[in-house]
Design an enzyme around this catalytic site. Structure first.
Site, PDB file in Angstrom:
ATOM      1  N   TYR A 157     -10.579  -0.266  11.245  1.00  0.00           N
ATOM      2  CA  TYR A 157     -11.958  -0.099  10.613  1.00  0.00           C
ATOM      3  C   TYR A 157     -12.264  -0.841   9.407  1.00  0.00           C
ATOM      4  CZ  TYR A 157      -8.278   2.446   7.964  1.00  0.00           C
ATOM      5  OH  TYR A 157      -7.203   2.814   7.015  1.00  0.00           O
ATOM      6  N   LYS A 158     -11.566  -1.852   9.147  1.00  0.00           N
ATOM      7  CA  LYS A 158     -11.825  -2.867   7.977  1.00  0.00           C
ATOM      8  C   LYS A 158     -12.935  -4.157   8.693  1.00  0.00           C
ATOM      9  CE  LYS A 158      -7.739  -1.422   5.600  1.00  0.00           C
ATOM     10  NZ  LYS A 158      -8.525  -0.791   4.458  1.00  0.00           N
TER      11      LYS A 158
ATOM     12  N   ARG B 298     -12.894  -4.279  -6.762  1.00  0.00           N
ATOM     13  CA  ARG B 298     -12.613  -4.979  -5.502  1.00  0.00           C
ATOM     14  C   ARG B 298     -13.946  -5.210  -4.726  1.00  0.00           C
ATOM     15  NH1 ARG B 298      -8.325  -2.830  -1.154  1.00  0.00           N
ATOM     16  NH2 ARG B 298     -10.185  -1.389  -0.978  1.00  0.00           N
TER      17      ARG B 298
ATOM     18  N   ASP C 247       2.201  -5.857   8.213  1.00  0.00           N
ATOM     19  CA  ASP C 247       0.951  -5.044   8.005  1.00  0.00           C
ATOM     20  C   ASP C 247      -0.179  -6.072   7.919  1.00  0.00           C
ATOM     21  OD1 ASP C 247      -1.433  -3.572   7.216  1.00  0.00           O
ATOM     22  OD2 ASP C 247       0.029  -2.025   6.374  1.00  0.00           O
TER      23      ASP C 247
ATOM     24  N   PHE D 247       0.668  -1.384  -0.023  1.00  0.00           N
ATOM     25  CA  PHE D 247      -0.085   0.058   0.028  1.00  0.00           C
ATOM     26  C   PHE D 247       0.784   1.335  -0.178  1.00  0.00           C
ATOM     27  CE2 PHE D 247      -2.705   3.352   2.250  1.00  0.00           C
ATOM     28  CZ  PHE D 247      -4.015   2.909   1.270  1.00  0.00           C
TER      29      PHE D 247
END
Length: 407
Positions: free
Chosen positions: A220-221, A382, A195, A126
């Site tokens: 938050y995912k 996605r 990560d 990322f």
């Protein structure tokens, strides 16, 4: 009702996690973007109201002690620990993922010692992780080398100080070999930093079992902590007395209220704290984590694979051939909890792009039809599958609407 819709109905009827769906605030939209922002757990609004009205509004400063505000970072860290395969006392919650990546990387370099002058970073990472790694390398006088995860074992050497890798690729959903790569990094005498943003809450991680040194992740995912909810930092117990954070703050001091001019780090994972915690989002996260009560990560992983398998089956049955291509690995051991579909270049003749990527146009139309995913430029759709609230009927509907959109 189509044959696949009947299959979905039968699968939902025997889903052991199906009851968890009622613990979220949902509507008739098919929500397949939990890999960007998890849905709202129903318990959170009432808990946040209590934090604001009573704990802050009535108790005010007393809440640091009486409401447990002061111990929230480590207490919530212990709630996250079993979800990533860690024993208590090794995770502290606070700051953003980016800040924790910085703390972990610089801390890893300091532990590795002066003789090691190279940092390896996932070449497909990322973007922010790459930016932080580049800055950390400059600040510590190290050389940064991007390497594909599969090539890491061959790139390791006596110069390697630390390696930063993503457990799941954010774009394709590829699951990387955390056990094998961690073992290779440690055998080379380097420090492994992982990560976990796209794996925590979706599949078993096994931080303790596999000897991971340092790890970071957002909440938050798949952990459903809310927009901008605080991230976390894992420091393996055996390394805690050596972890030298580049961001020492009064909250991580051994005597935070001693107000001493000299810094003495707190024991354990607490030295990963920095400044005053963001209490409102911190306690919203704590409430959100209650949906995990009684849930095993193994059951979540089993449903995740079943959902993604079924989605691919539905896409193959419904979507006209040649319109999309799956770029997520098919083997279970190489797949996270998302499916990434690449749009065919031929779609440009049937979609008015207006300068936007084709995938963005397709996703916009899907959202208008009640199926929410996201896209990554230029051509990838996605779809994230959160097993706690995504049903098999959602999966069948999403594939059917995708087919109608691309027809």
């Amino acid at each position: 009702m189509s044959d696949l819709a009947i299959v979905a109905e039968k699968l939902d009827a025997v889903d052991e996690l199906g009851g968890k769906r009622e613990e979220f605030v949902l509507d008739d939209v098919v929500y397949l973007d939990g890999n960007s922002l998890g849905a709202l757990p129903a318990v959170v609004p009432g808990r946040v109201e209590d934090v604001v009205r009573r704990q802050w509004g009535e108790l005010r400063i007393r809440s640091w002690e009486e409401s447990g505000w002061w111990t929230a970072p480590e207490r919530i860290g212990d709630r996250i620990a079993p979800l990533v395969g860690a024993a208590p006392g090794q995770i502290v919650v606070g700051d953003s993922t980016s800040v924790n990546v910085f703390k972990a990387l610089v801390g890893a370099v300091r532990m590795a010692g002066e003789g090691r002058d190279e940092l390896l970073v996932d070449a497909t990472t990322f973007p922010t992780d790459g930016y932080i790694a580049e800055s950390a390398a400059r600040m510590t006088g190290r050389t940064l080398r991007p390497v594909a995860p599969a090539d890491v074992p061959g790139a390791l050497g006596e110069r390697t100080a630390a390696v930063l890798l993503n457990h799941v690729d954010y774009r394709t959903g590829r699951l990387h070999d955390l056990p094998g790569l961690t073992a290779a990094v440690r055998e080379a005498g380097a420090v492994a930093v992982w990560d976990l943003c796209h794996s925590a809450g979706a599949l078993p991680v096994g931080l303790d079992e596999h000897g991971v040194d340092l790890a970071v992740g957002c909440t938050y995912k798949y952990l459903n902590g809310g927009p901008g909810s605080p991230a976390y930092l894992y420091v393996r117990r055996e390394l805690q007395d050596r972890f030298d954070s580049p961001l020492p703050g009064w909250n991580s001091h051994a005597e935070p209220f001693g107000m001493r001019t000299g810094y003495e780090p707190a024991p354990g994972a607490l030295r990963g704290r920095v400044g005053t915690p963001d209490i409102l989002s911190m306690l919203a996260l704590e409430a959100a984590l209650e949906v995990w009560d009684g849930v095993s990560v193994e059951a979540v992983r089993a449903k995740s694979l079943a959902l993604t398998d079924f989605f691919l089956q539905c896409v193959a049955a419904y979507v006209p051939e040649g319109r999309v291509e799956c770029v997520t690995p098919l083997p279970h051991e190489e797949r996270g909890s998302q499916i990434a579909l690449r749009c065919s270049p031929e779609l440009s003749t049937s979609f008015e792009q207006g300068g936007a990527p084709i995938a963005g146009d397709v996703m916009k139309r899907l959202i208008e039809r009640g199926v929410v995913g996201d896209f990554r430029a230029p051509d990838v759709l996605r779809f994230g599958f959160t097993p706690l609230y995504v049903a098999f009927a959602d999966v069948e509907r999403a594939a059917r609407v995708l087919a109608q959109t691309l027809a």
